[in-house]
Scaffold this motif. Structure first.
Motif, PDB file in Angstrom:
ATOM      1  N   PHE A 175       0.836  -1.202   0.000  1.00 28.38           N
ATOM      2  CA  PHE A 175       0.000   0.000   0.000  1.00 28.38           C
ATOM      3  C   PHE A 175       0.869   1.250   0.000  1.00 28.38           C
ATOM      4  CE2 PHE A 175      -1.825   3.465   2.476  1.00 28.38           C
ATOM      5  CZ  PHE A 175      -3.004   3.711   1.801  1.00 28.38           C
ATOM      6  N   CYS A 176       1.884   1.262   0.831  1.00 31.11           N
ATOM      7  CA  CYS A 176       2.768   2.424   0.932  1.00 31.11           C
ATOM      8  C   CYS A 176       3.496   2.672  -0.388  1.00 31.11           C
ATOM      9  CB  CYS A 176       3.785   2.221   2.056  1.00 31.11           C
ATOM     10  SG  CYS A 176       3.076   2.198   3.713  1.00 31.11           S
ATOM     11  N   GLU A 177       3.970   1.599  -0.993  1.00 26.95           N
ATOM     12  CA  GLU A 177       4.710   1.708  -2.252  1.00 26.95           C
ATOM     13  C   GLU A 177       3.843   2.338  -3.345  1.00 26.95           C
ATOM     14  OE1 GLU A 177       8.035   1.489  -4.517  1.00 26.95           O
ATOM     15  OE2 GLU A 177       7.965   0.655  -2.493  1.00 26.95           O
ATOM     16  N   LYS A 178       2.574   1.990  -3.343  1.00 20.59           N
ATOM     17  CA  LYS A 178       1.672   2.466  -4.392  1.00 20.59           C
ATOM     18  C   LYS A 178       1.070   3.838  -4.101  1.00 20.59           C
ATOM     19  CE  LYS A 178       0.134  -2.097  -6.048  1.00 20.59           C
ATOM     20  NZ  LYS A 178      -1.040  -3.010  -6.195  1.00 20.59           N
ATOM     21  N   ASN A 179       0.880   4.152  -2.819  1.00 17.83           N
ATOM     22  CA  ASN A 179       0.057   5.321  -2.493  1.00 17.83           C
ATOM     23  C   ASN A 179       0.732   6.443  -1.707  1.00 17.83           C
ATOM     24  OD1 ASN A 179      -2.721   4.262  -3.419  1.00 17.83           O
ATOM     25  ND2 ASN A 179      -2.004   2.621  -2.073  1.00 17.83           N
ATOM     26  N   LEU A 180       1.854   6.165  -1.074  1.00 19.55           N
ATOM     27  CA  LEU A 180       2.499   7.201  -0.269  1.00 19.55           C
ATOM     28  C   LEU A 180       3.649   7.825  -1.043  1.00 19.55           C
ATOM     29  CD1 LEU A 180       2.552   5.731   3.364  1.00 19.55           C
ATOM     30  CD2 LEU A 180       0.768   7.044   2.188  1.00 19.55           C
ATOM     31  N   ASP A 181       3.357   8.945  -1.662  1.00 22.23           N
ATOM     32  CA  ASP A 181       4.375   9.708  -2.380  1.00 22.23           C
ATOM     33  C   ASP A 181       5.082  10.584  -1.345  1.00 22.23           C
ATOM     34  OD1 ASP A 181       5.818  11.614  -3.837  1.00 22.23           O
ATOM     35  OD2 ASP A 181       4.406  11.565  -5.513  1.00 22.23           O
ATOM     36  N   GLU A 182       6.249  10.135  -0.883  1.00 20.49           N
ATOM     37  CA  GLU A 182       6.912  10.807   0.235  1.00 20.49           C
ATOM     38  C   GLU A 182       7.235  12.265  -0.057  1.00 20.49           C
ATOM     39  OE1 GLU A 182      10.750   9.109   1.093  1.00 20.49           O
ATOM     40  OE2 GLU A 182      10.937   8.293  -0.922  1.00 20.49           O
ATOM     41  N   THR A 242      -6.055  10.823   3.362  1.00 16.88           N
ATOM     42  CA  THR A 242      -6.572  10.404   4.670  1.00 16.88           C
ATOM     43  C   THR A 242      -7.714   9.412   4.505  1.00 16.88           C
ATOM     44  OG1 THR A 242      -5.967  12.531   5.681  1.00 16.88           O
ATOM     45  CG2 THR A 242      -7.629  11.210   6.813  1.00 16.88           C
ATOM     46  N   GLU A 243      -8.610   9.700   3.602  1.00 18.25           N
ATOM     47  CA  GLU A 243      -9.740   8.795   3.351  1.00 18.25           C
ATOM     48  C   GLU A 243      -9.265   7.453   2.818  1.00 18.25           C
ATOM     49  OE1 GLU A 243     -12.278  10.932   0.713  1.00 18.25           O
ATOM     50  OE2 GLU A 243     -12.974  12.354   2.250  1.00 18.25           O
ATOM     51  N   LEU A 244      -8.208   7.477   1.991  1.00 16.85           N
ATOM     52  CA  LEU A 244      -7.654   6.237   1.460  1.00 16.85           C
ATOM     53  C   LEU A 244      -7.034   5.398   2.564  1.00 16.85           C
ATOM     54  CD1 LEU A 244      -7.002   4.515  -1.030  1.00 16.85           C
ATOM     55  CD2 LEU A 244      -4.891   5.852  -1.310  1.00 16.85           C
ATOM     56  N   ILE A 245      -6.297   6.050   3.459  1.00 18.83           N
ATOM     57  CA  ILE A 245      -5.689   5.349   4.587  1.00 18.83           C
ATOM     58  C   ILE A 245      -6.779   4.778   5.493  1.00 18.83           C
ATOM     59  CG2 ILE A 245      -4.244   5.635   6.652  1.00 18.83           C
ATOM     60  CD1 ILE A 245      -2.824   7.922   5.106  1.00 18.83           C
ATOM     61  N   ALA A 246      -7.844   5.547   5.670  1.00 12.75           N
ATOM     62  CA  ALA A 246      -8.962   5.084   6.503  1.00 12.75           C
ATOM     63  C   ALA A 246      -9.674   3.894   5.869  1.00 12.75           C
ATOM     64  CB  ALA A 246      -9.948   6.227   6.722  1.00 12.75           C
ATOM     65  N   SER A 247      -9.811   3.917   4.544  1.00 14.59           N
ATOM     66  CA  SER A 247     -10.512   2.828   3.845  1.00 14.59           C
ATOM     67  C   SER A 247      -9.776   1.508   3.975  1.00 14.59           C
ATOM     68  CB  SER A 247     -10.696   3.185   2.364  1.00 14.59           C
ATOM     69  OG  SER A 247      -9.448   3.177   1.674  1.00 14.59           O
ATOM     70  N   GLN A 248      -8.472   1.557   4.200  1.00 12.40           N
ATOM     71  CA  GLN A 248      -7.681   0.343   4.383  1.00 12.40           C
ATOM     72  C   GLN A 248      -7.719  -0.152   5.834  1.00 12.40           C
ATOM     73  OE1 GLN A 248      -6.031  -1.250   1.712  1.00 12.40           O
ATOM     74  NE2 GLN A 248      -7.277   0.255   0.609  1.00 12.40           N
ATOM     75  N   GLY A 249      -8.326   0.652   6.709  1.00  9.07           N
ATOM     76  CA  GLY A 249      -8.399   0.279   8.126  1.00  9.07           C
ATOM     77  C   GLY A 249      -7.172   0.672   8.914  1.00  9.07           C
ATOM     78  N   PHE A 250      -6.268   1.443   8.297  1.00  8.69           N
ATOM     79  CA  PHE A 250      -5.032   1.821   8.975  1.00  8.69           C
ATOM     80  C   PHE A 250      -5.233   3.012   9.911  1.00  8.69           C
ATOM     81  CE2 PHE A 250      -2.736   0.310   4.881  1.00  8.69           C
ATOM     82  CZ  PHE A 250      -2.891  -1.010   5.264  1.00  8.69           C
ATOM     83  N   ILE A 309       1.803  -1.872  11.551  1.00 11.84           N
ATOM     84  CA  ILE A 309       1.318  -0.838  10.623  1.00 11.84           C
ATOM     85  C   ILE A 309       2.123   0.453  10.795  1.00 11.84           C
ATOM     86  CG2 ILE A 309      -0.648   0.684  10.141  1.00 11.84           C
ATOM     87  CD1 ILE A 309      -2.469  -1.732  10.706  1.00 11.84           C
ATOM     88  N   LEU A 310       2.331   0.866  12.036  1.00 11.42           N
ATOM     89  CA  LEU A 310       3.106   2.080  12.290  1.00 11.42           C
ATOM     90  C   LEU A 310       4.530   1.944  11.776  1.00 11.42           C
ATOM     91  CD1 LEU A 310       2.015   3.047  15.930  1.00 11.42           C
ATOM     92  CD2 LEU A 310       1.351   4.164  13.802  1.00 11.42           C
ATOM     93  N   GLU A 311       5.154   0.808  12.041  1.00  9.24           N
ATOM     94  CA  GLU A 311       6.537   0.596  11.605  1.00  9.24           C
ATOM     95  C   GLU A 311       6.660   0.667  10.091  1.00  9.24           C
ATOM     96  OE1 GLU A 311       9.900  -2.912  11.205  1.00  9.24           O
ATOM     97  OE2 GLU A 311       8.164  -3.268  12.510  1.00  9.24           O
ATOM     98  N   GLU A 312       5.805  -0.072   9.386  1.00  5.64           N
ATOM     99  CA  GLU A 312       5.905  -0.128   7.931  1.00  5.64           C
ATOM    100  C   GLU A 312       5.609   1.225   7.286  1.00  5.64           C
ATOM    101  OE1 GLU A 312       7.018  -2.653   6.048  1.00  5.64           O
ATOM    102  OE2 GLU A 312       7.475  -3.636   7.947  1.00  5.64           O
ATOM    103  N   ILE A 313       4.607   1.933   7.799  1.00  2.88           N
ATOM    104  CA  ILE A 313       4.270   3.234   7.224  1.00  2.88           C
ATOM    105  C   ILE A 313       5.370   4.250   7.511  1.00  2.88           C
ATOM    106  CG2 ILE A 313       2.669   5.199   7.424  1.00  2.88           C
ATOM    107  CD1 ILE A 313       0.391   3.209   7.624  1.00  2.88           C
ATOM    108  N   ALA A 314       5.978   4.192   8.701  1.00  2.00           N
ATOM    109  CA  ALA A 314       7.044   5.129   9.061  1.00  2.00           C
ATOM    110  C   ALA A 314       8.266   4.989   8.167  1.00  2.00           C
ATOM    111  CB  ALA A 314       7.439   4.940  10.521  1.00  2.00           C
ATOM    112  N   LYS A 315       8.452   3.831   7.548  1.00  2.00           N
ATOM    113  CA  LYS A 315       9.564   3.642   6.609  1.00  2.00           C
ATOM    114  C   LYS A 315       9.398   4.548   5.387  1.00  2.00           C
ATOM    115  CE  LYS A 315      10.284  -1.269   7.736  1.00  2.00           C
ATOM    116  NZ  LYS A 315      10.225  -2.652   7.199  1.00  2.00           N
TER     117      LYS A 315
END
Length: 328
Positions: A15-22, A35-43, A65-71
């Protein structure tokens, strides 16, 4: 459970690879759409009970979830952390508990003032008046403040936003309050909330360490100096290898539940050091946003300044001695 945790890691990483443009998050912030996308995934509402539209995940899953997203984006991880580890326990069992439905689905944004401790505001006739400085999340719709009690202030807020060194995906600045306020608890829940947040905070620190280290390893694997790759220089490769070992120790400590005090202190003690060295391996390029490593250093400094100081060291010392100590 290990297989389920691995699947969760892979799912979050994909999910992060596809959607989080750092780079976009650092410059434009965390948008409502994201935010809505992150919410839709239950994160977004990872640890919030499902009766309040959260995922109701166990502690380990939440921290993964926190660890992987923080990367990828420490700012997004911090937004999730503020809702689940600070706002949720602050409103739990109170009249404001029903706000969790909208918070978990991204319909409203929430913030928690864990710096001012309500010392600069006054409550009068159901109104909170004054200025709160250095709020992370000035675009919030609901703000929890701590003083002698625990209260919630309702937006919209008048704010002066400004650039901030770290967590630039979240709006930062001062709030000028003339808003309705409601006392949720006659006692401040701040100390209990902070202490219970050691595990999730350590998970964010771990993710930032992993993200920064991977940037450094990738760069030293291709960058050459004096005809040799940087990885072939012992001072570089040996230190990165040592930091990778620290990362592994921290991960094992966190998920084996050895002791949250020790894990948290280990994470905070090494976070800035590792992030700084990861920047240094890039030379001058490390300070350019395009390389995506400088944000870990900035965010690490802010993370440590917010969550780690004399109070935490006092708690650790008393934990070691198993009793209160009269410090001199």
């Amino acid at each position: 459970m290990e297989e389920e945790n691995n699947i969760l890691r892979e799912t979050v990483a994909e999910f992060c690879e596809k959607n989080l443009d750092e780079k976009k998050i650092e410059t434009e912030g965390i948008t409502e759409k994201l935010t809505e996308l992150i919410a839709s995934q239950g994160f977004l509402g990872s640890a919030v009970p499902d009766k309040y539209s959260g995922s109701g995940l166990d502690e380990t899953s939440y921290e993964i979830i926190l660890e992987e997203i923080a990367k990828y984006s420490p700012s997004v991880a911090m937004k999730i952390f503020i809702l689940n580890s600070m706002y949720y326990p602050a409103v739990k069992g109170t009249s404001a508990e029903d706000t969790l439905n909208d918070a978990s689905t991204g319909k409203i944004s929430v913030a928690v003032d864990f710096i001012n401790k309500a010392g600069s505001i006054e409550s009068e006739s159901g109104k909170a008046k004054g200025t709160l400085k250095n709020i992370l999340g000035t675009d919030a719709d609901k703000l929890v403040v701590f003083g002698d009690s625990t209260s919630i202030v309702s937006g919209p807020f008048k704010s002066d936003s400004r650039d901030f060194m770290g967590f630039r995906g979240l709006k930062f600045g001062d709030l000028h309050l003339d808003n309705s306020v409601q006392v949720l608890d006659k006692h401040s829940r701040m100390a209990e909330i902070m202490e219970n947040s050691y595990g999730p905070a350590s998970a964010i620190g771990l993710g930032m360490i992993s993200g920064a280290l991977q940037k450094a390893i990738d760069y030293t694997n291709v960058r050459k100096a004096f005809g040799n790759k940087l990885r072939d220089f012992e001072p570089v490769s040996f230190r990165l290898a040592r930091f990778r070992a620290m990362e592994s120790i921290l991960r094992n400590s966190l998920y084996s539940r050895i002791d949250p005090y020790y894990t948290f202190n280990f994470a905070m003690e090494h976070l800035v050091e590792i992030a700084r060295y990861s920047v240094n391996t890039h030379g001058g390029y490390g300070y350019f946003k395009d390389f995506g490593v400088e944000k870990f250093y900035r965010d690490a400094i802010v993370m440590k300044s917010i969550f780690y100081g004399t109070d935490e060291l006092r708690k650790l010392t008393e934990h070691v001695y198993s009793e209160k100590i009269n410090f001199v």
